[in-house]
Design a protein around this motif. Structure first.
Motif, PDB file in Angstrom:
ATOM      1  N   THR A   1       0.853  -1.182   0.000  1.00  0.00           N
ATOM      2  CA  THR A   1       0.000   0.000   0.000  1.00  0.00           C
ATOM      3  C   THR A   1       0.892   1.236   0.000  1.00  0.00           C
ATOM      4  OG1 THR A   1      -0.152   0.070   2.404  1.00  0.00           O
ATOM      5  CG2 THR A   1      -1.887  -1.149   1.239  1.00  0.00           C
ATOM      6  N   CYS A   2       0.310   2.386  -0.341  1.00  0.00           N
ATOM      7  CA  CYS A   2       1.095   3.619  -0.338  1.00  0.00           C
ATOM      8  C   CYS A   2       0.223   4.805   0.036  1.00  0.00           C
ATOM      9  CB  CYS A   2       1.769   3.841  -1.682  1.00  0.00           C
ATOM     10  SG  CYS A   2       0.634   4.227  -3.023  1.00  0.00           S
ATOM     11  N   ALA A   3       0.887   5.892   0.355  1.00  0.00           N
ATOM     12  CA  ALA A   3       0.237   7.164   0.657  1.00  0.00           C
ATOM     13  C   ALA A   3       1.082   8.271   0.054  1.00  0.00           C
ATOM     14  CB  ALA A   3       0.113   7.353   2.161  1.00  0.00           C
TER      15      ALA A   3
ATOM     16  N   LEU B   1      -1.851  14.605   3.869  1.00  0.00           N
ATOM     17  CA  LEU B   1      -2.195  13.491   2.994  1.00  0.00           C
ATOM     18  C   LEU B   1      -2.975  13.996   1.792  1.00  0.00           C
ATOM     19  CD1 LEU B   1      -2.307  10.348   2.668  1.00  0.00           C
ATOM     20  CD2 LEU B   1      -4.533  10.474   3.809  1.00  0.00           C
ATOM     21  N   VAL B   2      -2.523  13.675   0.581  1.00  0.00           N
ATOM     22  CA  VAL B   2      -3.237  14.104  -0.622  1.00  0.00           C
ATOM     23  C   VAL B   2      -3.768  12.928  -1.435  1.00  0.00           C
ATOM     24  CG1 VAL B   2      -2.109  16.341  -0.836  1.00  0.00           C
ATOM     25  CG2 VAL B   2      -1.085  14.357  -1.926  1.00  0.00           C
ATOM     26  N   SER B   3      -3.331  11.706  -1.147  1.00  0.00           N
ATOM     27  CA  SER B   3      -3.955  10.551  -1.786  1.00  0.00           C
ATOM     28  C   SER B   3      -5.296  10.323  -1.092  1.00  0.00           C
ATOM     29  CB  SER B   3      -3.053   9.315  -1.696  1.00  0.00           C
ATOM     30  OG  SER B   3      -2.639   9.062  -0.379  1.00  0.00           O
ATOM     31  N   ALA B   4      -6.197   9.582  -1.725  1.00  0.00           N
ATOM     32  CA  ALA B   4      -7.539   9.383  -1.178  1.00  0.00           C
ATOM     33  C   ALA B   4      -7.510   8.817   0.232  1.00  0.00           C
ATOM     34  CB  ALA B   4      -8.347   8.483  -2.099  1.00  0.00           C
ATOM     35  N   THR B   5      -6.587   7.873   0.487  1.00  0.00           N
ATOM     36  CA  THR B   5      -6.435   7.302   1.821  1.00  0.00           C
ATOM     37  C   THR B   5      -4.946   7.103   2.089  1.00  0.00           C
ATOM     38  OG1 THR B   5      -6.423   4.966   1.191  1.00  0.00           O
ATOM     39  CG2 THR B   5      -8.580   5.988   1.511  1.00  0.00           C
TER      40      THR B   5
ATOM     41  N   THR C   1      -3.792   4.266   2.765  1.00  0.00           N
ATOM     42  CA  THR C   1      -3.519   2.867   2.385  1.00  0.00           C
ATOM     43  C   THR C   1      -4.033   2.575   0.988  1.00  0.00           C
ATOM     44  OG1 THR C   1      -5.550   2.155   3.489  1.00  0.00           O
ATOM     45  CG2 THR C   1      -3.500   1.993   4.769  1.00  0.00           C
ATOM     46  N   GLU C   2      -3.556   3.320   0.018  1.00  0.00           N
ATOM     47  CA  GLU C   2      -3.915   3.071  -1.374  1.00  0.00           C
ATOM     48  C   GLU C   2      -3.262   1.766  -1.826  1.00  0.00           C
ATOM     49  OE1 GLU C   2      -5.928   5.057  -3.485  1.00  0.00           O
ATOM     50  OE2 GLU C   2      -6.410   5.841  -1.503  1.00  0.00           O
TER      51      GLU C   2
END
Length: 89
Positions: A31-33, A41-45, A47-48
């Motif tokens: 997973t990534c962020a 945090l700019v990714s949706a979660t 734990t992408e």
């Protein structure tokens, strides 16, 4: 980590290796962020899910840079967990 741009989207790629340098797939995936220069945090979660390309190679390209994002250096953090619940960021 390697970084590319495909259709104006960042394409982030990680290689997962043993201590001996052999490419391996972790038992629970990767997973990534993505964080902006202020560490927000700019990714949706946080734990992408990263996609497995080939043995030991994972990528993420689900993030689109828009005009509302600030200028600066962004940080991508990958988390890998193996079957013994040992996590390395």
């Amino acid at each position: 980590m390697k970084q590319y741009y495909v259709n104006a989207k960042p394409y982030l790629e990680w290689e997962i290796r043993t201590r001996a340098g052999v490419l391996v797939n972790p038992s629970t995936g990767v997973t990534c962020a993505i964080y902006d220069p202020t560490n927000a945090l700019v990714s949706a979660t946080a734990t992408e899910t990263c996609t497995n390309d080939t043995t030991g190679v994972y990528y993420y390209n689900g993030f689109t840079i828009t005009s509302s994002h600030i200028t600066g250096i962004y940080k991508a953090v990958a988390t890998v967990t193996d079957g013994t619940n040992v996590t390395r960021d």
